[in-house]
Scaffold this motif. Structure first.
Motif, PDB file in Angstrom:
ATOM      1  N   HIS A 184      11.511  -2.844  17.570  1.00  0.00           N
ATOM      2  CA  HIS A 184      11.118  -4.257  17.548  1.00  0.00           C
ATOM      3  C   HIS A 184       9.850  -4.497  18.359  1.00  0.00           C
ATOM      4  O   HIS A 184       9.616  -5.606  18.855  1.00  0.00           O
ATOM      5  N   GLN A 185       9.027  -3.462  18.473  1.00  0.00           N
ATOM      6  CA  GLN A 185       7.698  -3.652  19.046  1.00  0.00           C
ATOM      7  C   GLN A 185       6.874  -4.565  18.136  1.00  0.00           C
ATOM      8  O   GLN A 185       7.185  -4.704  16.950  1.00  0.00           O
ATOM      9  N   PRO A 186       5.828  -5.186  18.667  1.00  0.00           N
ATOM     10  CA  PRO A 186       5.000  -6.062  17.807  1.00  0.00           C
ATOM     11  C   PRO A 186       4.484  -5.349  16.560  1.00  0.00           C
ATOM     12  O   PRO A 186       4.396  -5.957  15.493  1.00  0.00           O
ATOM     13  N   VAL A 187       4.128  -4.081  16.700  1.00  0.00           N
ATOM     14  CA  VAL A 187       3.699  -3.274  15.547  1.00  0.00           C
ATOM     15  C   VAL A 187       4.508  -1.984  15.547  1.00  0.00           C
ATOM     16  O   VAL A 187       4.475  -1.232  16.518  1.00  0.00           O
ATOM     17  N   VAL A 188       5.228  -1.745  14.447  1.00  0.00           N
ATOM     18  CA  VAL A 188       6.013  -0.522  14.291  1.00  0.00           C
ATOM     19  C   VAL A 188       5.342   0.371  13.236  1.00  0.00           C
ATOM     20  O   VAL A 188       4.940   1.489  13.514  1.00  0.00           O
ATOM     21  N   LYS A 189       5.269  -0.134  12.003  1.00  0.00           N
ATOM     22  CA  LYS A 189       4.613   0.569  10.893  1.00  0.00           C
ATOM     23  C   LYS A 189       5.032   2.049  10.851  1.00  0.00           C
ATOM     24  O   LYS A 189       6.208   2.367  10.829  1.00  0.00           O
ATOM     25  N   HIS A 190       4.059   2.969  10.888  1.00  0.00           N
ATOM     26  CA  HIS A 190       4.349   4.395  10.710  1.00  0.00           C
ATOM     27  C   HIS A 190       5.068   5.012  11.904  1.00  0.00           C
ATOM     28  O   HIS A 190       5.606   6.121  11.785  1.00  0.00           O
ATOM     29  N   ALA A 191       5.091   4.328  13.054  1.00  0.00           N
ATOM     30  CA  ALA A 191       5.727   4.906  14.236  1.00  0.00           C
ATOM     31  C   ALA A 191       7.217   5.146  14.026  1.00  0.00           C
ATOM     32  O   ALA A 191       7.815   5.992  14.705  1.00  0.00           O
ATOM     33  N   VAL A 192       7.826   4.431  13.089  1.00  0.00           N
ATOM     34  CA  VAL A 192       9.262   4.603  12.864  1.00  0.00           C
ATOM     35  C   VAL A 192       9.590   5.996  12.322  1.00  0.00           C
ATOM     36  O   VAL A 192      10.737   6.439  12.407  1.00  0.00           O
ATOM     37  N   TYR A 193       8.598   6.706  11.807  1.00  0.00           N
ATOM     38  CA  TYR A 193       8.835   8.036  11.230  1.00  0.00           C
ATOM     39  C   TYR A 193       8.642   9.159  12.237  1.00  0.00           C
ATOM     40  O   TYR A 193       8.706  10.346  11.859  1.00  0.00           O
ATOM     41  N   ARG A 194       8.407   8.822  13.498  1.00  0.00           N
ATOM     42  CA  ARG A 194       8.250   9.841  14.523  1.00  0.00           C
ATOM     43  C   ARG A 194       9.331   9.689  15.578  1.00  0.00           C
ATOM     44  O   ARG A 194       9.683   8.567  15.931  1.00  0.00           O
TER      45      ARG A 194
ATOM     46  N   ALA B   7       3.017 -14.574   2.030  1.00  0.00           N
ATOM     47  CA  ALA B   7       3.844 -15.096   3.115  1.00  0.00           C
ATOM     48  C   ALA B   7       4.718 -14.002   3.725  1.00  0.00           C
ATOM     49  O   ALA B   7       5.216 -14.162   4.847  1.00  0.00           O
ATOM     50  N   PHE B   8       4.918 -12.895   3.005  1.00  0.00           N
ATOM     51  CA  PHE B   8       5.734 -11.793   3.508  1.00  0.00           C
ATOM     52  C   PHE B   8       4.886 -10.680   4.125  1.00  0.00           C
ATOM     53  O   PHE B   8       5.423  -9.648   4.535  1.00  0.00           O
ATOM     54  N   ASP B   9       3.588 -10.874   4.198  1.00  0.00           N
ATOM     55  CA  ASP B   9       2.682  -9.918   4.827  1.00  0.00           C
ATOM     56  C   ASP B   9       2.712 -10.174   6.333  1.00  0.00           C
ATOM     57  O   ASP B   9       2.177 -11.170   6.813  1.00  0.00           O
ATOM     58  N   GLU B  10       3.367  -9.289   7.075  1.00  0.00           N
ATOM     59  CA  GLU B  10       3.507  -9.473   8.520  1.00  0.00           C
ATOM     60  C   GLU B  10       3.201  -8.149   9.214  1.00  0.00           C
ATOM     61  O   GLU B  10       3.220  -7.093   8.582  1.00  0.00           O
ATOM     62  N   PRO B  11       2.890  -8.150  10.505  1.00  0.00           N
ATOM     63  CA  PRO B  11       2.312  -6.964  11.139  1.00  0.00           C
ATOM     64  C   PRO B  11       3.289  -5.938  11.684  1.00  0.00           C
ATOM     65  O   PRO B  11       2.857  -4.866  12.102  1.00  0.00           O
ATOM     66  N   ARG B  12       4.603  -6.206  11.708  1.00  0.00           N
ATOM     67  CA  ARG B  12       5.498  -5.281  12.404  1.00  0.00           C
ATOM     68  C   ARG B  12       5.871  -4.076  11.548  1.00  0.00           C
ATOM     69  O   ARG B  12       5.734  -2.935  11.974  1.00  0.00           O
ATOM     70  N   PHE B  13       6.363  -4.319  10.342  1.00  0.00           N
ATOM     71  CA  PHE B  13       6.924  -3.243   9.526  1.00  0.00           C
ATOM     72  C   PHE B  13       6.040  -2.924   8.328  1.00  0.00           C
ATOM     73  O   PHE B  13       5.300  -3.777   7.848  1.00  0.00           O
TER      74      PHE B  13
ATOM     75  N   ASP C  58       1.401  -0.428   1.839  1.00  0.00           N
ATOM     76  CA  ASP C  58       1.710  -1.684   2.514  1.00  0.00           C
ATOM     77  C   ASP C  58       1.297  -2.849   1.638  1.00  0.00           C
ATOM     78  O   ASP C  58       0.436  -2.713   0.747  1.00  0.00           O
ATOM     79  N   LEU C  59       1.902  -3.981   1.905  1.00  0.00           N
ATOM     80  CA  LEU C  59       1.689  -5.146   1.056  1.00  0.00           C
ATOM     81  C   LEU C  59       0.237  -5.618   1.025  1.00  0.00           C
ATOM     82  O   LEU C  59      -0.259  -6.009  -0.048  1.00  0.00           O
ATOM     83  N   PRO C  60      -0.503  -5.619   2.154  1.00  0.00           N
ATOM     84  CA  PRO C  60      -1.909  -6.046   2.069  1.00  0.00           C
ATOM     85  C   PRO C  60      -2.723  -5.217   1.083  1.00  0.00           C
ATOM     86  O   PRO C  60      -3.612  -5.742   0.407  1.00  0.00           O
ATOM     87  N   GLU C  61      -2.415  -3.917   1.006  1.00  0.00           N
ATOM     88  CA  GLU C  61      -3.122  -3.064   0.054  1.00  0.00           C
ATOM     89  C   GLU C  61      -2.798  -3.475  -1.372  1.00  0.00           C
ATOM     90  O   GLU C  61      -3.682  -3.501  -2.247  1.00  0.00           O
TER      91      GLU C  61
ATOM     92  N   TRP D 287       6.126  -5.899  -9.608  1.00  0.00           N
ATOM     93  CA  TRP D 287       6.047  -5.186  -8.334  1.00  0.00           C
ATOM     94  C   TRP D 287       7.355  -5.370  -7.578  1.00  0.00           C
ATOM     95  O   TRP D 287       8.033  -6.397  -7.710  1.00  0.00           O
ATOM     96  N   ARG D 288       7.667  -4.387  -6.757  1.00  0.00           N
ATOM     97  CA  ARG D 288       8.719  -4.530  -5.760  1.00  0.00           C
ATOM     98  C   ARG D 288       8.205  -4.048  -4.415  1.00  0.00           C
ATOM     99  O   ARG D 288       7.509  -3.031  -4.347  1.00  0.00           O
ATOM    100  N   SER D 289       8.553  -4.800  -3.378  1.00  0.00           N
ATOM    101  CA  SER D 289       8.050  -4.491  -2.040  1.00  0.00           C
ATOM    102  C   SER D 289       9.208  -4.197  -1.099  1.00  0.00           C
ATOM    103  O   SER D 289      10.265  -4.844  -1.155  1.00  0.00           O
ATOM    104  N   HIS D 290       8.992  -3.226  -0.229  1.00  0.00           N
ATOM    105  CA  HIS D 290       9.992  -2.800   0.747  1.00  0.00           C
ATOM    106  C   HIS D 290      10.056  -3.829   1.880  1.00  0.00           C
ATOM    107  O   HIS D 290       9.566  -3.609   2.983  1.00  0.00           O
ATOM    108  N   PHE D 291      10.654  -4.945   1.564  1.00  0.00           N
ATOM    109  CA  PHE D 291      10.914  -6.005   2.545  1.00  0.00           C
ATOM    110  C   PHE D 291      12.378  -6.368   2.344  1.00  0.00           C
ATOM    111  O   PHE D 291      12.762  -6.907   1.308  1.00  0.00           O
TER     112      PHE D 291
END
Length: 428
Positions: free
Chosen positions: A95-105, A263-269, A285-288, A326-330
């Motif tokens: 639950h850090q402000p930004v997780v993204k790829h860090a969850v895989y390490r 609206a579902f584009d957020e910075p954590r996950f 990621d969704l922005p892409e 499209w389907r998004s991992h949210f």
């Protein structure tokens, strides 16, 4: 919660506590008091199952101190909570402000990952209720695909083999079988069930199998019954299933749909996004997906979880065609709908549950509602009471679906029809 399959097996239904941020024992107990007990009260249940998330430091501490683990078990029992499954995917900082790829390490090529998983297995063997002899631990599907080489895979397999020996010794010592469930995820070494067969076939089925996250299955546009048949042919068991829904955009070229997705584009996950097709094509990621600056930079387009190369990887935003859904991992709350024109993949969830819990025998007996994204929804719960109420509504929806499939409540034998979904708002 426990339900009985018509074949006689007990099916355990829980919610995953990775929706809560605490990473120390005191904080975990406090958040269980605030949320899990309230969820149990909402449901009117004497006993509530939780899929416990333990960050690596607290897991290591408990594994080294069996008496502390037994005290935790007593605290859970006192609160009317029980544990048959652990979520071992996030290592720390979920639950850090930004997780993204860090969850895989760390990934499975690094020694820290099997050590953490072994600690979780030791802890779970002591947390299991007296009348339960088998527990499950879900984990990441080896690692993130980028940079994963044959050498990484060889190290990972050696770590898995060594862990298998530890699990066999644990079973001999305690009489408890702990099974590790690799969870296919978009963008990882294992994204699809076909890749799961390739990587998991030949592992000891007594201790290793698959965690079927139904959101991830939907994002990959896999047909549930085809996917389950593929796993069955390969002898790969579904050790655990995560009850979850993805975000679905039927017409992503529509400006209104794109605004709603934004609206579902957020910075954590990470919100890996796939386009329907054979194979499914996507971005990380969704922005892409929405065509923002730098779309696909450094990632390439994805096809069934494999990176493309050359010209296809350089097409930028064009690589994710907006002429197909499209389907998004949210992870969307399973009982609720996003505001139109978006929908969730609840129909995929319903079809998968029906296939998993077929009348003859269940394909799994561990079900975990895993919506860790409540705090990053466009309109998140306003307070802890709303969060507990939302989690309870997810569990109630799932329980009613299972009853409609013919399972029974051992305490009441009551059957109820599925509830009508309620909309959730997505600001744009």
């Amino acid at each position: 919660m426990r339900l009985r399959h018509r074949g006689g097996d007990l099916v355990h239904l829980a919610y995953c506590t990775n929706v809560h941020p605490a990473e120390d024992l005191h904080g975990i107990l406090a958040q269980l008091d605030t949320h899990a007990v309230a969820v149990r009260d909402h449901l009117g249940a004497d006993r509530l199952g939780i899929g416990l998330w333990l960050a690596h430091r607290v897991a290591a501490g408990l594994a080294a101190d069996p008496e502390a683990t037994l005290r935790l078990r007593a605290e859970l029992t006192r609160r009317g909570l029980e544990v048959v499954t652990l979520n071992g995917f996030p290592y720390e900082g979920f639950h850090q402000p930004v997780v993204k790829h860090a969850v895989y390490r760390p990934d499975w090529s690094e020694r820290a990952r099997p050590e953490h998983t072994a600690n979780l297995a030791r802890v779970l063997a002591l947390l299991l209720p007296d009348d339960v002899t088998t527990g499950s631990v879900s984990t990441l599907p080896f690692g993130w695909r980028t940079g994963w080489t044959g050498e990484h895979q060889d190290r990972a397999r050696r770590h898995v083999d060594a862990l298998g020996r530890e699990l066999a010794e644990l079973r001999h010592r305690t009489g408890r079988t702990i099974r590790i469930a690799f969870e296919p995820e978009p963008g990882c070494v294992v994204e699809t069930t076909a890749q799961a067969v390739r990587h998991l076939q030949g592992m000891d089925p007594d201790h290793f199998g698959l965690c079927l996250d139904i959101c991830h299955l939907a994002v990959a546009f896999e047909d549930p019954r085809t996917a389950l048949a593929r796993l069955a042919r390969a002898g790969i068991e579904v050790v655990k299933a995560q009850v979850s829904c993805a975000l679905h955009a039927e017409s992503p070229a529509d400006p209104e749909v794109r605004r709603a997705l934004g609206a579902f584009d957020e910075p954590r996950f990470l919100h890996q996004t796939r386009r329907e097709g054979t194979p499914a094509l996507g971005v990380d990621d969704l922005p892409e997906a929405l065509g923002g600056e730098g779309a696909l930079a450094g990632t390439g387009a994805l096809s069934g979880g494999e990176a493309l190369s050359g010209e296809e990887a350089l097409r930028g935003a064009e690589a994710l065609d907006s002429d197909a859904p499209w389907r998004s991992h949210f992870h969307i709350p399973v009982h609720a709908d996003p505001t139109p024109p978006l929908t969730s993949t609840r129909p995929v969830l319903q079809e998968t549950l029906a296939a998993l819990l077929a009348p003859d025998r269940p394909r799994t007996t561990h079900l975990e509602v895993e919506t860790y994204t409540w705090s990053v929804l466009p309109e998140p719960p306003r307070d802890e009471k709303e969060l507990a109420s939302g989690i309870a509504a997810e569990l109630d929806w799932t329980r009613r679906e299972l009853l409609a499939l013919g399972l029974t409540d051992p305490t009441t034998e009551a059957k109820s029809p599925p509830t009508t979904p309620h909309p959730i708002k997505s600001s744009s």
